[in-house]
Design an enzyme around this catalytic site. Structure first.
Site, mmCIF file in Angstrom:
data_model
loop_
_atom_site.group_PDB
_atom_site.id
_atom_site.type_symbol
_atom_site.label_atom_id
_atom_site.label_comp_id
_atom_site.label_asym_id
_atom_site.label_seq_id
_atom_site.Cartn_x
_atom_site.Cartn_y
_atom_site.Cartn_z
ATOM 1 C CG HIS A 256 10.798 17.624 16.815
ATOM 2 N ND1 HIS A 256 11.128 16.492 16.105
ATOM 3 C CD2 HIS A 256 9.461 17.538 17.024
ATOM 4 C CE1 HIS A 256 10.042 15.749 15.911
ATOM 5 N NE2 HIS A 256 9.018 16.369 16.461
ATOM 6 C CG ASP B 159 -9.635 14.584 23.211
ATOM 7 O OD1 ASP B 159 -8.916 15.567 22.918
ATOM 8 O OD2 ASP B 159 -10.777 14.414 22.749
ATOM 9 C CG ASP C 292 4.601 17.705 17.911
ATOM 10 O OD1 ASP C 292 4.422 17.941 16.703
ATOM 11 O OD2 ASP C 292 5.445 16.886 18.328
ATOM 12 C CB SER C 293 -1.653 18.872 16.436
ATOM 13 O OG SER C 293 -1.634 19.953 15.527
ATOM 14 C CB THR C 294 -2.241 15.462 12.649
ATOM 15 O OG1 THR C 294 -3.462 15.649 13.390
ATOM 16 C CG2 THR C 294 -1.577 14.192 13.154
ATOM 17 C CG ASP C 295 -1.926 19.198 8.376
ATOM 18 O OD1 ASP C 295 -1.683 20.391 8.194
ATOM 19 O OD2 ASP C 295 -1.115 18.280 8.121
HETATM 20 N N1 AG3 Z 1 3.259 17.120 13.081
HETATM 21 C C1 AG3 Z 1 3.105 18.159 12.103
HETATM 22 C C2 AG3 Z 1 2.776 17.650 10.751
HETATM 23 C C3 AG3 Z 1 2.300 18.751 9.887
HETATM 24 C C4 AG3 Z 1 2.224 18.356 8.470
HETATM 25 N N2 AG3 Z 1 1.409 19.294 7.832
HETATM 26 C C5 AG3 Z 1 1.644 19.856 6.666
HETATM 27 N N3 AG3 Z 1 2.680 19.492 5.957
HETATM 28 N N4 AG3 Z 1 0.817 20.745 6.256
HETATM 29 C C6 AG3 Z 1 4.580 16.670 13.242
HETATM 30 C C7 AG3 Z 1 4.741 15.772 14.385
HETATM 31 C C8 AG3 Z 1 6.182 15.734 14.749
HETATM 32 N N5 AG3 Z 1 6.381 15.537 16.132
#
Ligand code: AG3
Length: 281
Positions: free
Chosen positions: A62, A138, A156-159
């Site tokens: 962060h 979205d 600030d996303s997931t994969d």
């Molecule tokens: N989102 C990022 C997670 C990435 C995990 N990916 C990976 N290890 N390849 C985090 C959200 C935090 N606010």
């Protein structure tokens, strides 16, 4: 024998966490949300089985996605976080008193409620800050439709699997480019290049047509295993990424925020890319 959580993000590499106890579990149809307590990393939040946040090391991720662009720009007032339903990114952004607006565009209302209730130390009041505006939508659609312009967009996303996948498309990057002020910056989590090299290559190709400056910087986040994580960087201006060490240090001194990872030296160093990462672009 105790319980273990096993993360199976990669086909050929897994990591496991000793679990003290599972705390909460929710599934609103969009994503499977699980929170558990560990002896090593504190509370751990997973979405669809992939680690998103641990209270032990979330500060690294962060801080690096918030403070590097904010100090590089030097006068950020308006910000938008896409994703980030845990509130940790808002918390870091709002540490800067000059920030006037922090819009959070999160697709999954359940994540915000879940984290607000069960991991309050991560947002640490950021959801209730008067500068915060929470939009449940979205991100792709929001960025296509909004008339607003931002000095900073943090993705600030997931994969790129599940609902976060659209946040890695050229169409989305093009709309981010349209919603940026002239010196504005877009940053994002761009995967672990040692294991997800194609994410760096794809992002570079998809952004190149829409920004004057497209690059990456890095951070080492223990629970995002596999070496350095790539953080994406895009701007219409070459200036922010090339600000001198002296300028960054002076800005930090003039308007410091409390950090545990970020320093002006780390800021400059994070743009030095290992050769194997350079070779992906
Ligand atoms: N989102 C990022 C997670 C990435 C995990 N990916 C990976 N290890 N390849 C985090 C959200 C935090 N606010």
């Amino acid at each position: 024998t105790g319980q273990w959580f096993r993360e199976e993000l990669y086909p050929h590499w897994r990591q496991s966490f000793a679990v003290t106890r599972e705390l909460y579990r929710a599934d609103d149809g969009l994503q499977d949300i699980v929170l558990f307590e560990t002896p090593g990393f504190g509370r751990v939040l997973t979405l669809d089985g992939v680690i998103q946040v641990t209270t032990g090391d979330e500060f690294i991720y962060h801080e690096m996605l918030a403070h590097v662009p904010i100090y590089a720009h030097g006068a950020v007032k308006t910000t938008c976080v896409v994703g980030g339903g845990d509130g940790g990114m808002l918390r870091e952004i709002l540490k800067h008193q000059a920030i006037q607006q922090a819009v959070l565009v999160e697709i999954d209302a359940a994540v915000v409620e879940f984290c607000r209730t069960h991991m309050p130390s991560v947002s640490d009041g950021a959801f209730d800050d008067p500068r915060t505006e929470i939009v449940i939508a979205d991100g792709l659609r929001y960025m296509a439709e909004t008339e607003r312009k931002f000095d900073l967009i943090v993705i600030d996303s997931t994969d790129p699997i599940g609902p976060g996948g659209v946040l890695f498309t050229e169409a989305f990057y093009k709309d981010c480019a349209r919603c940026l002020t002239p010196d504005g910056i877009v940053v994002n989590q761009n995967g672990v290049p040692f294991l997800q090299g194609e994410e760096v290559t794809d992002t570079w190709r998809r952004r190149r047509p829409h920004f004057a400056d497209v690059s990456f910087y890095t951070a080492a986040v223990p629970t995002y295993v596999g070496g350095l994580m790539a953080l994406g960087w895009a701007s219409h201006s070459l200036r922010p990424r090339h600000e001198s060490s002296d300028t960054i240090a002076a800005r930090f001194q003039a308007a410091p925020v409390a950090t545990r990872y970020y320093t002006p030296d780390i800021h400059k160093a994070s743009f030095a890319l290992p050769k194997y990462v350079q070779d992906l672009i």
